[in-house]
Design an enzyme around this catalytic site. Structure first.
Site, mmCIF file in Angstrom:
data_model
loop_
_atom_site.group_PDB
_atom_site.id
_atom_site.type_symbol
_atom_site.label_atom_id
_atom_site.label_comp_id
_atom_site.label_asym_id
_atom_site.label_seq_id
_atom_site.Cartn_x
_atom_site.Cartn_y
_atom_site.Cartn_z
ATOM 1 N N THR A 181 6.111 -6.732 0.789
ATOM 2 C CA THR A 181 7.729 -6.237 0.801
ATOM 3 C C THR A 181 8.481 -6.654 1.997
ATOM 4 O O THR A 181 8.231 -7.242 2.347
ATOM 5 C CB THR A 181 7.475 -5.055 0.386
ATOM 6 O OG1 THR A 181 6.721 -4.231 -0.373
ATOM 7 C CG2 THR A 181 8.456 -3.803 0.188
ATOM 8 N N THR A 211 10.016 -6.180 -3.738
ATOM 9 C CA THR A 211 8.349 -5.395 -3.186
ATOM 10 C C THR A 211 7.977 -6.824 -4.800
ATOM 11 O O THR A 211 8.134 -6.649 -5.945
ATOM 12 C CB THR A 211 7.949 -5.035 -3.429
ATOM 13 O OG1 THR A 211 6.328 -4.637 -3.025
ATOM 14 C CG2 THR A 211 8.466 -3.801 -4.503
ATOM 15 N N GLU A 222 2.553 -2.954 -8.999
ATOM 16 C CA GLU A 222 3.223 -1.846 -8.911
ATOM 17 C C GLU A 222 2.745 -0.549 -9.404
ATOM 18 O O GLU A 222 2.604 0.646 -8.832
ATOM 19 C CB GLU A 222 4.818 -2.128 -9.004
ATOM 20 C CG GLU A 222 5.802 -1.178 -8.092
ATOM 21 C CD GLU A 222 5.541 -2.593 -7.096
ATOM 22 O OE1 GLU A 222 4.944 -2.013 -6.198
ATOM 23 O OE2 GLU A 222 5.603 -3.551 -7.148
ATOM 24 N N ASP A 251 1.574 1.938 -8.126
ATOM 25 C CA ASP A 251 1.641 2.903 -6.659
ATOM 26 C C ASP A 251 1.723 4.196 -7.552
ATOM 27 O O ASP A 251 2.097 5.847 -7.056
ATOM 28 C CB ASP A 251 3.205 2.506 -6.395
ATOM 29 C CG ASP A 251 3.394 2.012 -5.034
ATOM 30 O OD1 ASP A 251 2.158 1.327 -4.228
ATOM 31 O OD2 ASP A 251 4.189 1.364 -5.179
ATOM 32 N N SER A 284 7.963 5.459 -5.487
ATOM 33 C CA SER A 284 8.234 4.359 -4.452
ATOM 34 C C SER A 284 8.053 4.995 -3.205
ATOM 35 O O SER A 284 8.537 6.157 -2.907
ATOM 36 C CB SER A 284 9.007 3.203 -4.800
ATOM 37 O OG SER A 284 9.871 1.782 -3.673
ATOM 38 N N SER A 285 8.011 4.479 -2.007
ATOM 39 C CA SER A 285 8.469 4.799 -0.510
ATOM 40 C C SER A 285 9.765 3.747 -0.075
ATOM 41 O O SER A 285 9.990 4.349 0.955
ATOM 42 C CB SER A 285 7.301 4.177 0.418
ATOM 43 O OG SER A 285 6.043 5.258 0.249
ATOM 44 N N GLY A 302 6.752 -1.875 4.410
ATOM 45 C CA GLY A 302 5.493 -1.197 4.908
ATOM 46 C C GLY A 302 4.278 0.819 4.226
ATOM 47 O O GLY A 302 4.561 1.168 4.832
ATOM 48 N N GLY A 303 4.737 -0.216 2.961
ATOM 49 C CA GLY A 303 3.934 0.826 2.147
ATOM 50 C C GLY A 303 4.102 2.895 2.376
ATOM 51 O O GLY A 303 5.770 2.817 2.777
HETATM 52 O O1 DON Z 1 6.771 0.804 -3.344
HETATM 53 C C1 DON Z 1 6.138 1.254 -2.678
HETATM 54 O O2 DON Z 1 6.689 2.325 -1.895
HETATM 55 C C2 DON Z 1 5.514 0.088 -1.829
HETATM 56 N N1 DON Z 1 5.366 -0.950 -3.302
HETATM 57 C C3 DON Z 1 5.709 -1.075 -1.235
HETATM 58 C C4 DON Z 1 5.229 -1.821 -0.957
HETATM 59 C C5 DON Z 1 5.169 -2.022 0.504
HETATM 60 O O3 DON Z 1 6.202 -1.661 1.144
HETATM 61 C C6 DON Z 1 4.083 -2.984 1.117
HETATM 62 N N2 DON Z 1 4.477 -3.512 2.479
HETATM 63 N N3 DON Z 1 4.286 -3.072 3.101
#
Ligand code: DON
Length: 557
Positions: free
Chosen positions: A367, A385, A406, A409, A438-439, A458-459
């Site tokens: 992302t 992302t 996505e 998620d 989302s985060s 970073g998820g």
């Molecule tokens: O929206 C979100 O929270 C996730 N799809 C973000 C994914 C992400 O940050 C992956 N990365 N490092």
């Protein structure tokens, strides 16, 4: 009584808003994950554009040069501050579940979640928001026509660029899935294999897609000939999008989450991001301690306990605000935080299973985030992302962009962890036209003397990274230092503190374990933070781009 108290608090917050409308930095700062994207932003500022035009340019350029992270087939949150009228808004360009969404599509014959379907191939893809955001931002906030602000990205797509080592590393990780799709492999696996560094990726189809957006705006992508080609292509490879889904897609302007921390106003992402609410909970809890005097293990313990409590609430309550009622005002209130703080033992870890609720582990993959301050003081924090690296790993022939994954998620099966180990229930269940939780946490911190613009990929770890970045900034760290600092993370369940290599000394680890914490050191570093700040007293603008990413570039000029 409660209402009166809230009214009083709201008045205090309004009175406390920092006033800086007349001040200007005179220069601009842009930090992004790629040199070519940062340069695209400055090119557009040089044409007379403002921060919002630059954001269009940076965002679109990242869509071209970092296809593993974000793209025209993905989504984004753009947090904006406009100096001329003080408007603060978040553009929600999150992907939307197609009308045909049915949770059973993601289950195997035994009723278990089929991870392959939730992250690979067209069923994993929500309706993209990125094109709508570029058009919306240019039309409502920018000064330049899209033809100008998209020009650098169109050029990069048409003339080509050499993907960096990070792009190629992620290509290696996703190679087998990409190889299943003729559209994606034609683009990313020339000669059927991962190319070596120095290979130039030319993407004339993506250049054409961007030109259509530049010429015809929103309608050019979401209706008419282009939409028909896209929907037919998605159907041909097994997806379930319809023309109606594309026609329905809209950017939503959301009021940011706003709260006070140590005399500064924090402006951050509201739902469908969980980031702002969790950040408010954590900072409100920590506000009760004098962190300027609390160091080392004692401080880590308190921060971890704040993380644990905020992530518990994330799983329980949060989802798409257009579909789910959430107790947002309560969750971000200092009174609620005071209650949570009172449950923290100063020297002992609270076992997560002694708190009500549920949740699990996380992995950051890819992302991208960029931060901008322009010469007038307009601010943009944007996180965008396609979810996992190279998204769903499919490209509809002729479009030049990857579809996102996505849909993963969502809590596709209640209580079963997604790719980041996050679980949820009804509040984040997949339903037609919903946006998955989302985060992503693009954030401004605005004080009487200085302003920070910050965010990261970073998820599920995004939120704790932004928290640690803000705490480090209050400790006096410059942007480059705070993006490079070692990180730790706790997300309620599993009940462990994840750490990067060398985050803590052996002695610190021992002390944390004695308090009852369990530590887990990962193989790889995580995140790719990009931050800029502006000191109104000295006039200095600074930027920092995470050294963990190879092409990250922060420039001030
Ligand atoms: O929206 C979100 O929270 C996730 N799809 C973000 C994914 C992400 O940050 C992956 N990365 N490092």
């Amino acid at each position: 009584m409660m209402q009166l108290r809230r009214y009083f608090l709201a008045c205090v917050l309004v009175l406390a808003l920092p006033v800086h409308a007349a001040e200007k930095p005179g220069k601009a700062a842009i930090a992004s994950a790629h040199k070519l994207a940062t340069e695209a932003g400055f090119e557009v500022l040089g044409m007379g554009g403002n921060a919002f035009d630059a954001a269009v340019a940076v965002s679109a350029a990242l869509s071209v040069v970092e296809p593993q992270s974000s793209g025209i087939g993905g989504g984004a949150f753009f947090l904006l501050h406009r100096v001329s009228d003080g408007r603060q808004v978040m553009l929600d360009a999150r992907e939307m579940a197609p009308g045909a969404t049915d949770a059973r599509q993601y289950l195997d014959a035994k009723g278990e979640l089929d991870r392959d379907k939730s992250v690979n191939g067209p069923l994993a893809a929500g309706i993209p928001g990125e094109p709508a955001a570029l058009v919306w931002m240019a039309e409502h906030y920018g000064k330049l026509p899209l033809k100008k602000s998209l020009a650098p990205a169109i050029r990069l797509a048409r003339n080509g660029f050499a993907p960096d080592a990070r792009s190629l590393m992620f290509l290696g990780l996703r190679k087998d899935v990409i190889a299943r799709d003729p559209g994606a492999s034609a683009l990313f696996l020339p000669k059927g294999t991962v190319p070596v560094q120095g290979w130039v990726l030319k993407n004339p189809d993506l250049a054409k897609t961007l030109e259509i957006i530049a010429d015809k705006g929103h309608a050019g992508f979401y209706s008419g000939e282009y939409a028909t080609k896209l929907v037919d292509g998605v159907k041909k490879i097994g997806g379930n999008w319809s023309l109606d889904d594309l026609a329905r897609y809209q950017v939503k302007e959301r009021e940011p989450i706003v709260f006070q921390y140590r005399g500064h106003q924090v402006v951050t992402a509201p739902p469908p991001s969980s980031g702002g609410i969790a950040l408010a909970e954590m900072l409100n809890i920590l506000q009760g301690y004098d962190l300027s005097k609390i160091r080392g293990v004692e401080r880590t313990h308190l921060v971890v306990e704040a993380m644990r409590r905020a992530y518990r609430d994330r799983a329980e309550y949060l989802g798409d605000p257009d579909f789910v009622k959430m107790p947002v005002a309560e969750l971000i209130s200092p009174l609620y935080a005071a209650g949570l703080r009172a449950s923290i033992h100063p020297k002992k870890a609270t076992p997560s299973d002694s708190l009500p609720g549920f949740m699990a582990p996380a992995q950051g993959t890819d992302t991208t985030h960029f931060s901008i301050i322009d010469a007038d003081g307009n601010l943009v924090a944007a996180t965008q992302t396609v979810n996992l690296p190279y998204g769903a790993a499919v490209v509809v022939p002729g479009t030049g962009f990857l579809l996102n994954n996505e849909m993963d998620d969502f809590a596709l099966k209640a209580g079963v962890p997604n790719a980041y180990g996050l679980v949820g229930g009804d509040a984040n269940a997949p339903r037609p036209y919903r946006r998955p939780l989302s985060s992503m946490t693009p954030t401004f911190v605005v004080g009487p003397e200085r302003t920070l613009v910050i965010g990261t990929p970073g998820g599920s770890r995004i939120i704790t990274m932004v928290l640690e970045g803000i705490l480090a900034w209050f400790d006096g760290d410059a942007p480059q230092k705070l993006v490079d600092n070692k990180r730790y993370h706790h997300q309620f369940l599993p009940d462990v503190i994840s750490i990067e290599k060398d985050t803590f000394s052996l002695d610190e680890r021992k002390q944390l374990q004695q308090m009852g914490h369990t530590l887990s050191e990962g193989e790889r570093p995580w995140g790719f933070m990009n931050a800029v700040d502006w000191n109104r007293q000295s006039g200095e603008l600074r930027g920092g781009s995470d050294s963990r990413g190879v092409s990250g570039t922060a420039l001030v000029k």
